[in-house]
Design a protein around this motif. Structure first.
Motif, PDB file in Angstrom:
ATOM      1  N   ARG A  94      -8.846  -7.386  -1.636  1.00 60.90           N
ATOM      2  CA  ARG A  94      -8.036  -7.936  -2.674  1.00 60.90           C
ATOM      3  C   ARG A  94      -6.883  -8.729  -2.065  1.00 60.90           C
ATOM      4  O   ARG A  94      -6.573  -8.453  -0.962  1.00 60.90           O
ATOM      5  CB  ARG A  94      -7.428  -6.467  -3.286  1.00 60.90           C
ATOM      6  N   GLY A 149       0.890  -1.441  -0.067  1.00 61.24           N
ATOM      7  CA  GLY A 149       0.002   0.034   0.032  1.00 61.24           C
ATOM      8  C   GLY A 149       0.866   1.304   0.096  1.00 61.24           C
ATOM      9  O   GLY A 149       0.474   1.996   0.687  1.00 61.24           O
ATOM     10  N   GLN A 181     -11.064  -7.603  -6.701  1.00 62.37           N
ATOM     11  CA  GLN A 181     -11.925  -7.931  -5.338  1.00 62.37           C
ATOM     12  C   GLN A 181     -12.205  -9.502  -5.615  1.00 62.37           C
ATOM     13  O   GLN A 181     -12.810  -9.699  -6.534  1.00 62.37           O
ATOM     14  CB  GLN A 181     -12.686  -6.909  -4.761  1.00 62.37           C
ATOM     15  N   THR A 203      -1.377  -9.333  -8.570  1.00 63.80           N
ATOM     16  CA  THR A 203      -1.226  -8.446  -9.402  1.00 63.80           C
ATOM     17  C   THR A 203      -2.401  -7.970 -10.185  1.00 63.80           C
ATOM     18  O   THR A 203      -2.627  -6.825 -10.911  1.00 63.80           O
ATOM     19  CB  THR A 203      -0.211  -8.805 -10.421  1.00 63.80           C
ATOM     20  N   SER A 204      -3.490  -8.657 -10.070  1.00 63.63           N
ATOM     21  CA  SER A 204      -4.784  -8.171 -10.678  1.00 63.63           C
ATOM     22  C   SER A 204      -5.465  -7.022 -10.025  1.00 63.63           C
ATOM     23  O   SER A 204      -6.397  -6.249 -10.484  1.00 63.63           O
ATOM     24  CB  SER A 204      -5.744  -9.539 -10.715  1.00 63.63           C
ATOM     25  N   TYR A 205      -5.232  -6.869  -8.533  1.00 63.52           N
ATOM     26  CA  TYR A 205      -6.039  -5.802  -7.921  1.00 63.52           C
ATOM     27  C   TYR A 205      -7.579  -6.079  -7.706  1.00 63.52           C
ATOM     28  O   TYR A 205      -8.372  -5.142  -7.662  1.00 63.52           O
ATOM     29  CB  TYR A 205      -5.522  -4.408  -8.172  1.00 63.52           C
ATOM     30  N   ILE A 219      -3.229  -9.852  -1.236  1.00 64.49           N
ATOM     31  CA  ILE A 219      -2.178  -9.138  -1.064  1.00 64.49           C
ATOM     32  C   ILE A 219      -0.781  -9.950  -0.814  1.00 64.49           C
ATOM     33  O   ILE A 219       0.282  -9.780  -1.154  1.00 64.49           O
ATOM     34  CB  ILE A 219      -1.891  -7.956   0.064  1.00 64.49           C
TER      35      ILE A 219
END
Lengths: 416, 107
Positions: free
Chosen positions: A372, A295, A397, A393-395, A374
């Motif tokens: 998401r 983040g 949800q 890496t898709s971010y 992480i």
């Protein structure tokens, strides 16, 4: 002359630190066609070698030292990388572009890559300097430890992080009576969620390790200068023939901070591994960068992946190609027959999903922030480790019930 | 001792004398073969030592084990003859082995 010392050598790129990060910086420069002079300065006498096996295969006696070399000795000469070994950098003269490596000697640089890693944190309590107390950071640390091992039966490991637990696993297999002491209420507290801690605690206990949590060390006692026991805060005394201390690493950045570099916990770097000082980069364990995987928090990552990928980033920047560092972090830890593989960073997670049953010794923890993914910790579960990277890496949800469904491959969640 | 031939993507051939008991990744690194890295030191954790085994040798060397096959997914250009070099242990039986290095492994 402000420095008062003669410049003895000059390198277009001087790399301070000959561990994984430093070695890979030199390799990346040559692979990228860098034709200038390169010096690689290290405070240990050995050519660059891999550290991860020090607490695993090398400690177990399964691998000889020559098999740990990152490149054969001849490679460095072939590539015209000067190895300046057994040499510690004491200070940096930013204006003059010099590193003072020992009293009276100075090495000039065009660009400096600081890759000095860190020093193992030591105990400060009474008895900390007795013989028989060991860190596991360098080859010489482990060689000293191995030299004392035949005469030692009772081993006390202070600190239940990766290093302490890996050493405990090896020494238990070698038939030693191993006690592990941890101040926190669970093992691996800094790097995993509680479910993983509990799993590893049960495994170590099942293998015969005497694991004690929530316990502090008061002091160490010895006889004739050699450790014989560990006094615990609860008043009890553990007899010990040998003590291993694995309580973290202090980044070796004092010379850079003294020269004015920004930092604190390590030296701060930007996305291209540049410090706040001109022409000075920092990479590896000692470099703190803002990570998209945390983040954008500033993190210092102690891993082979980070060492190598930051080294490549710095080398490319020096060669004129600025590519921001954003490789997905990955880690591994082998203990007994358990392969723990981690991808991503769990910094700031707000939920954890368990995939599979820990009782089967094959399961994963999926760390979430705002739904998401992480990070994933995967125990004997390679497909989750491999496929989890794309989820991070898709971010995107994800639904936690879908993540928890062990019958569904993780990659299928991306196409759903 | 066994002789192992590594063929780079550009066709360059590297012949390395391999020590029995060592694996194909460390043999390549020690022999200065470009394109094989072995960042994890040979514990099947990084998938940076991908090779394609010359098809005539596949029966001798064998195909990837389940865990290795799963790790191969991290690499590109996976074929039936794909292996991770760190999982192939050198013995007299593979004296003369030829492997090809895929293009995608680099700095």
């Amino acid at each position: 002359m402000s420095s008062g010392s003669e410049i003895q050598r000059h390198y277009d790129v001087l790399i301070v630190g000959a561990g994984h990060a430093g070695a890979n910086a030199a390799i990346a420069l040559r692979q990228g066609g860098f034709a200038g002079s390169v010096g690689l300065l290290g405070d240990e006498p050995e050519a660059p070698y891999e550290r991860p096996p020090l607490s695993k295969d090398y400690l177990a006696g399964d691998k000889t030292f020559d098999r740990l070399l990152i490149r054969p000795l001849a490679f460095w000469a072939d590539q015209q990388v000067d190895l300046l070994l057994g040499c510690r950098a004491l200070s940096v003269d930013v204006l003059q572009h010099r590193v003072h490596a020992a009293e009276g000697s100075a090495i000039g640089y065009g660009k400096l890559i600081w890759a000095s890693g860190g020093a193992p944190r030591s105990l400060v309590c009474e008895g900390h300097d007795l013989a028989g107390i060991h860190a596991i950071r360098t080859r010489s640390d482990v060689d000293r430890l191995l030299g004392e091992l035949p005469g030692a039966q009772r081993v006390v490991v202070i600190g239940a992080g990766y290093i302490g637990l890996e050493a405990a696993a090896v020494l238990t297999k070698l038939g030693k009576h191993v006690t592990v002491l941890e101040m926190q209420d669970r093992v691996l507290a800094r790097v995993t969620a509680e479910a993983m801690s509990r799993f590893y605690e049960a495994e170590h206990r099942a293998h015969g390790v005497d694991l004690r949590l929530d316990i502090g060390v008061d002091c160490l006692e010895g006889s004739a200068g050699k450790v014989t026991g560990v006094h615990l805060r609860d008043g009890s005394v553990l007899p010990a023939d040998l003590v291993i201390v694995g309580i973290g690493v202090i980044p070796a950045v004092e010379p850079l901070l003294a020269a004015g570099a920004e930092g604190g916990n390590g030296v701060d770097v930007d996305a291209f591994c540049r410090t706040s000082l001109p022409d000075i980069y920092a990479v590896g364990d000692c470099a703190a960068h803002q990570s998209v995987f945390a983040g954008h928090a500033r993190v210092r990552i102690e891993s082979v992946q980070n060492a190598k990928d930051q080294a490549i980033t710095a080398a490319k920047s020096i060669m004129g190609t600025d590519i921001p560092y954003q490789a997905v972090p990955w880690f591994w830890s082998n203990q007994y027959d358990l392969r723990l593989q981690t991808v991503g960073l769990l910094t700031g997670y707000d939920d954890v999903v368990v995939r599979g049953d820990p009782a089967n010794r094959s399961f994963s923890l999926v760390y979430l922030r705002d739904s998401r993914v992480i990070a994933l910790d995967c125990v004997n579960k390679v497909p989750d480790y491999v496929q989890g990277k794309a989820l991070i890496t898709s971010y995107v949800q994800f639904d936690r019930a879908a993540l928890a469904d062990d019958g569904r491959p993780l990659k299928s969640l991306l196409t759903a | 001792m066994a002789k192992i031939t590594y063929i780079s993507h550009d066709g360059a051939s590297h012949v390395v004398e391999a020590q029995s008991g060592h694996n194909l990744m460390e043999t390549a690194v020690a022999g200065g073969v470009p394109g094989i890295y072995g960042d994890c030191g040979g514990v099947c954790a990084c998938a940076t030592c991908h090779v394609h085994v010359e098809s005539s040798w596949l029966a001798v060397v064998g195909s990837a084990q389940p865990m290795e096959e799963e790790m191969l997914e991290l690499t590109g250009d996976v074929r039936p003859n794909s292996r991770l070099g760190c999982q192939i242990v050198v013995s007299d039986e593979i004296d003369g082995l030829v492997v090809h290095i895929p293009e995608n492994q680099g700095y």
